[in-house]
Design a protein around this motif. Structure first.
Motif, mmCIF file in Angstrom:
data_model
loop_
_atom_site.group_PDB
_atom_site.id
_atom_site.type_symbol
_atom_site.label_atom_id
_atom_site.label_comp_id
_atom_site.label_asym_id
_atom_site.label_seq_id
_atom_site.Cartn_x
_atom_site.Cartn_y
_atom_site.Cartn_z
ATOM 1 N N ALA A 74 53.739 24.037 30.710
ATOM 2 C CA ALA A 74 53.376 25.451 30.646
ATOM 3 C C ALA A 74 52.104 25.743 31.416
ATOM 4 O O ALA A 74 51.932 26.826 31.983
ATOM 5 C CB ALA A 74 53.212 25.876 29.185
ATOM 6 N N ILE A 75 51.206 24.772 31.465
ATOM 7 C CA ILE A 75 49.914 24.976 32.127
ATOM 8 C C ILE A 75 49.963 24.599 33.600
ATOM 9 O O ILE A 75 49.544 25.362 34.475
ATOM 10 C CB ILE A 75 48.826 24.145 31.416
ATOM 11 C CG1 ILE A 75 48.590 24.704 30.007
ATOM 12 C CG2 ILE A 75 47.520 24.153 32.219
ATOM 13 C CD1 ILE A 75 47.701 23.832 29.150
ATOM 14 N N PHE A 76 50.499 23.439 33.918
ATOM 15 C CA PHE A 76 50.256 22.864 35.243
ATOM 16 C C PHE A 76 51.279 23.260 36.300
ATOM 17 O O PHE A 76 51.021 23.071 37.491
ATOM 18 C CB PHE A 76 50.123 21.347 35.139
ATOM 19 C CG PHE A 76 48.845 20.942 34.478
ATOM 20 C CD1 PHE A 76 47.625 21.102 35.120
ATOM 21 C CD2 PHE A 76 48.843 20.441 33.194
ATOM 22 C CE1 PHE A 76 46.439 20.749 34.515
ATOM 23 C CE2 PHE A 76 47.653 20.080 32.566
ATOM 24 C CZ PHE A 76 46.444 20.239 33.234
ATOM 25 N N ILE A 80 49.638 23.701 39.924
ATOM 26 C CA ILE A 80 50.110 23.019 41.131
ATOM 27 C C ILE A 80 50.518 24.045 42.185
ATOM 28 O O ILE A 80 50.282 23.848 43.382
ATOM 29 C CB ILE A 80 51.270 22.065 40.796
ATOM 30 C CG1 ILE A 80 50.779 20.937 39.879
ATOM 31 C CG2 ILE A 80 51.866 21.461 42.079
ATOM 32 C CD1 ILE A 80 51.875 20.045 39.333
ATOM 33 N N GLN A 81 51.107 25.165 41.746
ATOM 34 C CA GLN A 81 51.464 26.214 42.695
ATOM 35 C C GLN A 81 50.236 26.716 43.431
ATOM 36 O O GLN A 81 50.298 27.028 44.625
ATOM 37 C CB GLN A 81 52.164 27.370 41.965
ATOM 38 C CG GLN A 81 52.578 28.518 42.873
ATOM 39 C CD GLN A 81 53.532 28.097 43.975
ATOM 40 O OE1 GLN A 81 54.396 27.244 43.774
ATOM 41 N NE2 GLN A 81 53.371 28.689 45.157
ATOM 42 N N LEU A 121 48.856 15.838 38.848
ATOM 43 C CA LEU A 121 49.331 15.955 40.223
ATOM 44 C C LEU A 121 49.264 14.639 40.979
ATOM 45 O O LEU A 121 50.188 14.285 41.716
ATOM 46 C CB LEU A 121 48.498 17.007 40.957
ATOM 47 C CG LEU A 121 48.940 17.358 42.381
ATOM 48 C CD1 LEU A 121 50.404 17.746 42.404
ATOM 49 C CD2 LEU A 121 48.077 18.472 42.930
ATOM 50 N N LEU A 122 48.189 13.882 40.795
ATOM 51 C CA LEU A 122 47.973 12.705 41.619
ATOM 52 C C LEU A 122 48.564 11.441 41.011
ATOM 53 O O LEU A 122 48.980 10.542 41.742
ATOM 54 C CB LEU A 122 46.475 12.516 41.881
ATOM 55 C CG LEU A 122 45.784 13.719 42.539
ATOM 56 C CD1 LEU A 122 44.298 13.447 42.704
ATOM 57 C CD2 LEU A 122 46.415 14.059 43.872
ATOM 58 N N ALA A 134 57.387 21.262 41.222
ATOM 59 C CA ALA A 134 56.184 21.766 41.902
ATOM 60 C C ALA A 134 55.559 20.668 42.753
ATOM 61 O O ALA A 134 55.111 20.931 43.878
ATOM 62 C CB ALA A 134 55.182 22.287 40.873
ATOM 63 N N ARG A 135 55.530 19.447 42.241
ATOM 64 C CA ARG A 135 55.015 18.328 43.044
ATOM 65 C C ARG A 135 55.864 18.147 44.306
ATOM 66 O O ARG A 135 55.344 17.886 45.390
ATOM 67 C CB ARG A 135 55.046 17.030 42.236
ATOM 68 C CG ARG A 135 54.055 16.951 41.091
ATOM 69 C CD ARG A 135 53.966 15.503 40.611
ATOM 70 N NE ARG A 135 53.499 15.436 39.252
ATOM 71 C CZ ARG A 135 54.296 15.233 38.188
ATOM 72 N NH1 ARG A 135 55.595 15.094 38.361
ATOM 73 N NH2 ARG A 135 53.787 15.167 36.990
ATOM 74 N N ASP A 136 57.182 18.279 44.153
ATOM 75 C CA ASP A 136 58.071 18.113 45.303
ATOM 76 C C ASP A 136 57.830 19.192 46.360
ATOM 77 O O ASP A 136 57.994 18.934 47.560
ATOM 78 C CB ASP A 136 59.531 18.144 44.854
ATOM 79 C CG ASP A 136 59.941 16.896 44.070
ATOM 80 O OD1 ASP A 136 59.207 15.885 44.143
ATOM 81 O OD2 ASP A 136 60.968 16.945 43.371
#
Length: 222
Positions: A74-76, A80-81, A121-122, A134-136
């Motif tokens: 819900a947060i990330f 990431i966007q 993310l990392l 989102a990572r993709d």
């Protein structure tokens, strides 16, 4: 540049009906508390930690989120966007090298301020489908920034997209170690790294932060 977070859109219950006003207030309170705790302490905090910070019972969190991974998502997803948008913004800069520096610096600021974002993310071991998607989307956005600078001739041609997360992990380690004595020490090391990535320069770039004194180094967190 400081990150800006905004409230999540109103949620719905299992039937699709909007949450009652008091339930929605509790949901936003939980999300705000989780953002703060994740940013300061990383993803491995418990829902009890978040509930304590939010001033609610842990049962209130479980009524809104089935587990910690749902809360992470819900947060990330939105966080990431934002990094993707930073990469897209870099592509609009007239000079490709300036665009690359802008992206590395702005993303570095986000990662320095938010330990949870760095880890999600990392490291990539948290979050469900939305965060993974989102990572993709982020990988090709970063690759576009790098390839544009390489075609321009300003970025060394042996840099790959997988170098970006490792550079940010290194900066994150420096941030964690030095934050007790300097919040911006990561900028010094990013400048050194960018000088190493550039194909040519007339002289070394001036460092934005002085080196730690021996006393500051000794006080830095292990």
């Amino acid at each position: 540049m400081s990150r800006r977070t905004s409230p999540s859109p109103p949620a719905a219950d299992a039937s699709g009906r909007p949450l009652r006003a008091d339930a929605e207030r509790n949901r936003q309170r939980i999300i705000t508390a989780a953002q703060e705790v994740f940013a300061q302490r990383g993803i491995e905090v418990t829902l009890d930690d978040i509930a304590h910070h939010a001033g609610v019972g842990v049962g209130t969190i479980y009524r809104r989120f089935a587990n910690r991974e749902e809360l992470v998502e819900a947060i990330f997803d939105k966080e990431i966007q934002r990094v993707i948008e930073l990469a897209e913004e870099a592509l609009t800069r007239e000079d490709p090298w300036d665009g690359l520096v802008h992206f590395f610096t702005a993303a570095g600021q986000d990662f320095a301020e938010d330990r949870g974002l760095r880890e999600v993310l990392l490291v990539g071991s948290h979050g469900k489908d939305r965060v993974a998607a989102a990572r993709d989307r982020l990988t090709p956005a970063i690759n576009a920034v790098l390839e544009r600078a390489q075609r321009h001739g300003s970025l060394r041609d042996d840099i790959e997209v997988t170098d970006f997360p490792l550079i940010q992990i290194m900066l994150g380690a420096a941030t964690q170690r030095t934050k007790a004595v300097s919040q911006d020490m990561w900028q010094r090391y990013l400048t050194l790294i960018l000088d190493a990535l550039r194909t040519s320069r007339e002289r070394p770039t001036a460092l934005p932060q002085p080196a730690l004194s021996q006393e500051e180094f000794d006080r830095a967190a292990p």
